[in-house]
Design an enzyme around this catalytic site. Sequence first.
Site, PDB file in Angstrom:
ATOM      1  N   SER A 104      -9.737   9.376   4.560  1.00 46.04           N
ATOM      2  CA  SER A 104     -10.141   8.376   3.221  1.00 46.04           C
ATOM      3  C   SER A 104     -10.004   7.060   3.293  1.00 46.04           C
ATOM      4  O   SER A 104     -10.648   5.860   3.247  1.00 46.04           O
ATOM      5  CB  SER A 104      -8.993   8.330   2.524  1.00 46.04           C
ATOM      6  N   ASP A 329       0.423   4.147  -2.900  1.00 47.35           N
ATOM      7  CA  ASP A 329      -0.066   4.062  -1.881  1.00 47.35           C
ATOM      8  C   ASP A 329      -0.087   2.853  -0.790  1.00 47.35           C
ATOM      9  O   ASP A 329      -0.433   1.430  -1.754  1.00 47.35           O
ATOM     10  CB  ASP A 329      -1.365   4.319  -2.689  1.00 47.35           C
ATOM     11  N   HIS A 332      -3.979   3.258   1.576  1.00 48.04           N
ATOM     12  CA  HIS A 332      -5.412   2.951   2.299  1.00 48.04           C
ATOM     13  C   HIS A 332      -5.366   1.265   1.387  1.00 48.04           C
ATOM     14  O   HIS A 332      -4.379   0.760   1.613  1.00 48.04           O
ATOM     15  CB  HIS A 332      -5.731   3.074   0.777  1.00 48.04           C
TER      16      HIS A 332
END
Length: 354
Positions: A104, A329, A332
Amino acid sequence: MGGSTAIAIAIWIFSVLHQTVGALSDGGCDLSQGQWVYDTSYPLYTSKDCPFIWKEFDCQKNGRPDNEYLKYRWQPTSCQTPRFSGSRFLESFRGKRILFVGDSLSMNQWQSLTCMLYKSVQAKYSINRIGGLSIFSFPAYDVSIVLSRNAYLVDTVPMRNGNVLMLDSITNGSYWRTFDVIVFNTWHWWLHTGNKQPWTFVRYGRNNVHRDMNRMAAYEKALNTWARWVDSSVDTDKTKIFFQGVSPDHVNPKEWDDDAIHLESCSGQRKPVLGTQYPGGSHPAEVVLERVLRTMSKPVHLLNVTRLSQLRKDGHPSTYGFAGHRGMDCTHWCLPGVPDTWNQLLFAALFQGS
Ligand SMILES: *[C@@H]1O[C@H](CO)[C@@H](O)[C@H](O)[C@H]1NC(C)=O
Ligand SMILES: *[C@@H]1O[C@H](CO)[C@@H](O)[C@H](O)[C@H]1NC(C)=O
């Protein structure tokens, strides 16, 4: 010696010096060394300029209250990062296909590039999902920028007793090598265990099937498989190969703050680490990756983004990714944000050879 001769010599010396310095700052500059500086002309785009931006990355839309993190520009120590030009990028890749393949974090960089290009040219675009691919196209330029999610690069094969991670095998390579530019990446999934681990066995060699093994050793074996595949099977005159350097996470505040007891991973970080050094030191996966790349015979360009990203403890969505629904998170990156700089490095490598 007459005055005019002296002046001529002085001009000659000056021009030689000037050329040398110019050559260093164009071709020989190390874009990986530098620091983040505050620049009010940033960000390069806003999420309004990028109508297709994924909710996961749109931290402002997800309610992130601060916006100073948008205003930092990467300043290499001995030169400038070249200005990104979307029209130059698309003109020179007319009729070509660019592939991002990896986890990702590849998606993060792919999305950033499509936003930067769209902001530059505002041309008609299409997005298609075919099989495991996301295909972003600008029909007017006949350019596609494709994303293939592939967490390990090497194969994962379903078998009777569960999925097997095959450290020696890379069958998708025969498709990848039909592209004109490929940006590879793998790291993030190698440490996953429990129900975040999508395989039951790991295999290398003919009869070496294991329940598990040292993950750094597995990572290195897989990278070596990838490296041998590039060296033996990719025509690098036709296909330019890049490796997106290891993208660091910021789940452990002790890396940047000795007195970190009051911090919960990257939550509430509003500023980069200032200066050129990351207190946490170099990333262990980066060391492995660089070791493998050094053994290769074909030209592969490392986008050396690890240090510059390590300095950006403020760049993650924290609780403002996934529209706030999926916890913390610190892996990312918000967009606009840090991957835009990765793409400036990609642009520099494609157009300036640095
Ligand atoms: C990547 O960048 C870091 C930080 O500037 C540097 O220490 C390292 O040597 C670089 N790696 C390569 C392969 O150039
Ligand atoms: C090839 O890649 C696709 C997704 O990009 C994946 O679904 C498939 O499992 C891969 N093949 C192997 C053998 O791992």
